[in-house]
Design an enzyme around this catalytic site. Structure first.
Site, short mmCIF file in Angstrom:
data_model
loop_
_atom_site.label_atom_id
_atom_site.label_comp_id
_atom_site.label_asym_id
_atom_site.label_seq_id
_atom_site.Cartn_x
_atom_site.Cartn_y
_atom_site.Cartn_z
N ASN A 48 0.83 -1.21 0.00
CA ASN A 48 0.00 0.00 0.00
C ASN A 48 0.86 1.26 0.00
OD1 ASN A 48 -2.40 -1.55 0.27
ND2 ASN A 48 -1.99 -1.73 2.46
N HIS A 134 -14.39 -1.10 5.74
CA HIS A 134 -13.24 -1.68 6.44
C HIS A 134 -13.59 -2.06 7.88
CE1 HIS A 134 -9.18 -1.51 8.36
NE2 HIS A 134 -8.80 -1.97 7.19
N GLU A 180 -16.04 4.13 2.64
CA GLU A 180 -14.69 4.41 2.15
C GLU A 180 -14.83 5.20 0.86
OE1 GLU A 180 -12.24 0.79 2.03
OE2 GLU A 180 -13.46 -0.01 3.63
N SER A 184 -11.17 -0.87 -0.10
CA SER A 184 -9.83 -1.44 0.11
C SER A 184 -9.66 -2.80 -0.55
CB SER A 184 -9.53 -1.54 1.59
OG SER A 184 -10.46 -2.37 2.23
N ASP A 209 -13.79 7.46 4.70
CA ASP A 209 -12.44 6.95 4.97
C ASP A 209 -11.65 6.97 3.65
OD1 ASP A 209 -10.16 5.54 5.58
OD2 ASP A 209 -11.20 3.82 6.47
N HIS A 212 -7.34 4.70 1.02
CA HIS A 212 -6.74 4.36 -0.27
C HIS A 212 -6.95 5.46 -1.31
CE1 HIS A 212 -5.87 0.30 1.13
NE2 HIS A 212 -7.03 0.38 1.75
N LYS A 243 -0.13 4.38 4.43
CA LYS A 243 -0.17 3.82 3.08
C LYS A 243 0.59 4.76 2.14
CE LYS A 243 -3.79 0.71 4.27
NZ LYS A 243 -5.11 0.65 4.88
C1 LIG Z 1 -5.57 0.27 6.25
C2 LIG Z 1 -6.90 0.84 6.46
C3 LIG Z 1 -7.23 1.46 7.66
C4 LIG Z 1 -6.35 1.42 8.87
O1 LIG Z 1 -5.26 2.24 8.76
P1 LIG Z 1 -3.92 1.89 9.58
O2 LIG Z 1 -3.20 3.16 9.65
O3 LIG Z 1 -3.23 0.82 8.79
O4 LIG Z 1 -4.36 1.38 10.92
C5 LIG Z 1 -8.45 2.11 7.75
N1 LIG Z 1 -9.33 2.10 6.74
C6 LIG Z 1 -9.05 1.47 5.58
C7 LIG Z 1 -10.06 1.51 4.49
C8 LIG Z 1 -7.85 0.81 5.40
O5 LIG Z 1 -7.58 0.19 4.27
#
Ligand SMILES: *Cc1c(COP(=O)(O)O)cnc(C)c1O
Length: 396
Positions: A48, A134, A180, A184, A209, A212, A243
């Site tokens: 990522n 997620h 999101e 993801s 969120d 990505h 990421k």
């Molecule tokens: C990876 C991810 C998270 C968590 O983030 P981290 O910093 O790795 O804990 C939250 N939401 C989504 C959609 C993710 O892919």
């Protein structure tokens, strides 16, 4: 101890029988397009680290300098003595990048969701979330104690009916929608304009969120919300710094009132040691760099690779993917694992993703592209001929 081990070993054997047992594997160096993995070099389609920032010398230098200036750890919660200049500078940089009034940094994205959602809603409220949200959004919603409703992935009609139900049942309650921006596991985009219109109609709030989306969507990687011009419509924007940003941490961006409330009510923020100052400094450096000429060029290199993929592998990726995540649906868990193993033997690491990360019998290879992949890496994918292994349904 015996009884604990016996009980747990039995559970592990059950996972094994269902092809669902997981094991840790070893990356023996920094993240990158070619990695030393379990004792050999492979082309890495599992990361990522979309912009290749995790191993970037200027980011490592920022990390080292902040560690030298402010210590290896913050030593206290942000509300006690753990609030150091890198934390404040990072939050200013994020607010500026996301074009919001304020921002708040957390230790990771997961704890961001766990702290934020229960700070905003509780037992007399409703949370409505996309089916493919997620785990951290699901867990945050559960922790809040609010009534939960799930709508099928990206289904605006069903979201509409859930909102209508919630407004009737809880006339004075808060309604929070969770989604999101870039999903993801499927790599597709949420219909944000439609969600915003519905949210306004029913007087609900929206948390998006961008885990990505940041660093990937838009010419400076500001994410899907900003790219669609919806920044002023989305109450709560969230993301990770682990990421595309190449460091670690999570953030919320939005109004000053939102941030001040989370500082007072977000339990994962209040009852947790502040992130290491070096982590905050590296994140801050990356966020600022994204807005430079070099940053824009790096985001463009990733976009270029997204366009190149369907040219080289038209059978499995017929069109330019909307994000850096390209799912290749296989179906059964064992067939997916077998294909992943064959590819790994050929020097290509595409992780198999299976239940419970995705639904049962929706196992897939999850290919992620980065700005650092070169043409020959993508050509190797074409040579490995993923299409031969496709089930009748073809790609997702
Ligand atoms: C990876 C991810 C998270 C968590 O983030 P981290 O910093 O790795 O804990 C939250 N939401 C989504 C959609 C993710 O892919």
């Amino acid at each position: 101890m015996d009884s604990l081990d016996q009980t747990l070993d039995q559970e592990l054997r059950q996972l094994e029988a269902m092809h669902l047992r997981r094991h840790l594997r070893n990356l023996d160096g920094p993240q990158g397009p070619i990695i030393p993995f379990d004792g050999r070099e492979v082309v890495n389609f599992s990361s990522n680290d979309y912009l290749g920032l995790a191993g970037e010398p200027f980011l490592i230098a920022a990390f080292q300098k902040a560690a030298a200036d402010f210590g290896a750890g913050a030593g206290a919660s942000r509300l006690l003595s753990g609030n150091q200049p890198p934390h404040r500078l990072l939050e200013e940089a994020i607010a500026c990048f996301k074009r919001t009034e304020a921002a708040l940094a957390f230790s990771c994205g997961y704890s961001t969701a766990l702290g934020t959602i229960p700070a905003l809603v509780g037992r007399d409220d409703v949370v409505i979330l996309d089916k493919l949200s997620h785990a951290c959004l699901v867990d945050g919603a559960r922790l809040s104690g609010a009534t939960l409703r799930v709508f099928p992935h990206n289904d605006l009609d069903k979201l509409n009916s859930h909102l209508s139900w919630a407004r009737n049942k809880f006339p004075r309650g808060r309604i929070l929608i969770l989604t999101e921006s870039v999903f993801s596991m499927d790599g597709d985009l949420a219909p944000l304009a439609g969600i915003v219109a519905l949210k306004n109609r029913f007087d609900a709030w929206l948390l998006v969120d961008e885990a990505h989306g940041i660093g990937v969507i838009g010419p400076e990687g500001r994410g899907l919300v900003d790219t669609l011009g919806l920044g002023s419509e989305v109450e709560v924007q969230m993301g990770t710094l682990g990421k595309a940003i190449g460091s670690a941490g999570g953030y919320i961006s939005g109004s000053r009132s939102l941030i001040d409330l989370i500082i007072n009510r977000g339990r994962s923020f209040i009852f947790s040691t502040a992130p290491p100052p070096a982590q905050a400094a590296a994140s801050c450096c990356a966020v600022q760099w994204l807005q430079s000429k070099e940053g824009r060029e790096r985001v463009a290199a990733l976009t270029q690779n997204r366009k190149l993929l369907p040219e080289l592998c038209p059978d499995v990726v017929p069109e330019t993917p909307p994000s850096a995540i390209v799912p290749i649906l296989i179906g059964e868990e064992d067939a997916t694992l077998a294909l992943a193993k064959r590819l790994l033997d050929a020097g290509l690491f595409l992780p198999a993703v299976r239940y419970p990360t995705v639904p049962k019998n929706k196992a897939r290879l999850r290919l992620t592209l980065t700005a650092k992949h070169r043409r020959e890496h993508l050509e190797a994918l074409a040579t490995a001929n993923l299409s031969r292994c496709q089930p009748r349904g073809g790609p997702l």
